[in-house]
Design an enzyme around this catalytic site. Structure first.
Site, short mmCIF file in Angstrom:
data_model
loop_
_atom_site.label_atom_id
_atom_site.label_comp_id
_atom_site.label_asym_id
_atom_site.label_seq_id
_atom_site.Cartn_x
_atom_site.Cartn_y
_atom_site.Cartn_z
N CYS A 1 48.36 59.71 47.49
CA CYS A 1 49.80 60.05 47.33
C CYS A 1 50.39 59.14 46.32
O CYS A 1 51.18 59.70 45.29
CB CYS A 1 50.72 59.67 48.74
SG CYS A 1 52.13 59.90 48.53
N CYS B 1 52.10 58.58 54.63
CA CYS B 1 52.83 58.51 53.36
C CYS B 1 53.61 59.79 53.49
O CYS B 1 53.32 61.05 53.60
CB CYS B 1 51.73 58.55 52.23
SG CYS B 1 52.74 58.61 50.86
#
Length: 375
Positions: free
Chosen positions: A103, A200
């Site tokens: 991410c 995330c």
């Protein structure tokens, strides 16, 4: 006094205290600050509450309080294709991925960085606890921050030189308690907001239930290394190497020791379990990792070095000897002492003292020449 007014910093604001204080500090230092809220997931939680809406409201309040403009950008499509599909694919392979690392490299410091450049940014910032220094040759190095307990260099380990050159880390020399004090002293609504945890952008939800929405689970046998059936698993993807909780196995005539996951047989769809924290099958003498990334640039030659490493977040550094292979950008990592529960799919991160050198993805763990865990 340095005049920073012509330097634009676009701050990724999550609605949390860390990014709020980052924006505040940059504004106080005279930068031209713009706040941007990233929406990367349709994140209605298990109770039906859309947490992104609440977070964006907090971003607006903080931005208004400190006097900066703010925007919202949607990266759901990019997140799905660059992070989430990889995340699912790793679970299909029986591995345990770390989507936070991906991410950062693909969304926060790529898609977001590109968006910020379109806003004429000179730099970007967020709420990460990390630090950079630039040497006399103009090369930027990633360093551990002051707050070792919040150190996030592990999750930033696959960023490139071009990416970290464009980042300011306002929290580099602050501890988390200091950050909260600054937020309180300046009347920010996020001052007492609890830290986010979980995957995330996906947040805190029932992980097993969440994963089952995207990958069909196939139950199977739990077996000992000798092949004795001792129970049934709910789907290999729900278990990770070294896991103790959630196995539903009790003591035996031979031992009262708890059970641990020591391997997965993908062909037979069997989860391999053994009693005892110190099961030899949990200890590796070396690992192999691929897709290596180095903050100072990809080496063009083989090398060998002794340094320290982590293969999970919050782990203490362990001594290792690294052998880098330039032809396929992989490393063989030999542990000074046997390492427990090295997990394929997780990130390997290398350090030299206070400097984070870079990292890669763990492909396999070995006990001498015998591959462990995934068969």
């Amino acid at each position: 006094m340095v005049d920073n007014s012509k330097i634009r910093v676009v701050v990724g604001m999550s609605g949390g205290v860390d990014s709020s204080v980052s924006a505040l500090l940059l504004k106080q230092q005279g930068y031209d600050v713009v706040g941007v809220f990233m929406k990367n997931w349709d994140d209605t939680d298990d109770s039906g509450v859309c947490t992104a809406t609440e977070d964006y409201e907090d971003v607006k309040k903080v931005a208004d309080k400190i006097g900066i403009p703010y925007y919202s950008i949607n990266f759901e499509k990019e997140y799905w294709h660059r992070v989430f599909e990889y995340f699912l694919d790793e679970y299909k392979k029986g591995r345990t991925p770390n989507p936070d690392v991906m991410c950062n490299s693909q969304i926060k410091f790529k898609s977001f960085l590109e968006f910020a450049m379109d806003l004429d940014a000179d730099y970007i910032a967020m709420g990460h606890y990390a630090k950079t220094i630039t040497d006399a040759n103009g090369v930027t190095h990633m360093m551990r921050p002051k707050d070792g307990n919040k150190d996030q260099t592990y999750f930033l380990s696959q960023l490139s030189q071009d990416q970290i050159k464009k980042v300011i880390f306002p929290l580099a020399n602050l501890t988390k308690p200091q950050v909260r004090e600054i937020a309180l002293a300046n009347g920010l609504v996020t001052a007492k907001k609890k830290d986010s945890t979980g995957i995330c952008f996906i947040g805190e939800r029932n992980f097993r239930k969440f994963l089952s929405e995207f990958l069909p689970a196939k139950s199977g046998k739990m077996v000992t290394p000798e092949g004795k059936v001792v129970g049934e698993h709910a789907g290999l993807m729900y278990y990770t190497i070294g896991q103790r909780q959630g196995l539903g196995l009790g003591s035996t005539k031979e031992s009262t020791d708890p059970w641990f996951v020591v391997g997965k047989d993908l062909k037979k769809n069997e989860l391999i379990v053994e009693q005892g924290y110190d099961s030899p099958l949990l200890y590796a003498s070396r690992l192999k990792a691929s897709d290596m990334s180095f903050f100072t640039g990809k080496p063009d030659h083989d090398f060998e070095m002794h340094c320290t490493a982590k293969f999970r977040y919050r782990q203490c550094d362990i001594g290792v000897t690294v052998k880098y292979h330039a032809d396929d950008n992989t490393v063989d990592v030999y542990f000074d002492e046997p390492a427990r529960a090295v997990t394929p799919g997780q990130a390997l991160v290398l350090y030299n003292g206070e400097e984070c050198i870079g990292g890669g993805n763990i492909d396999a763990a070995f006990q001498e020449d015998k591959q462990l865990q995934l068969v």
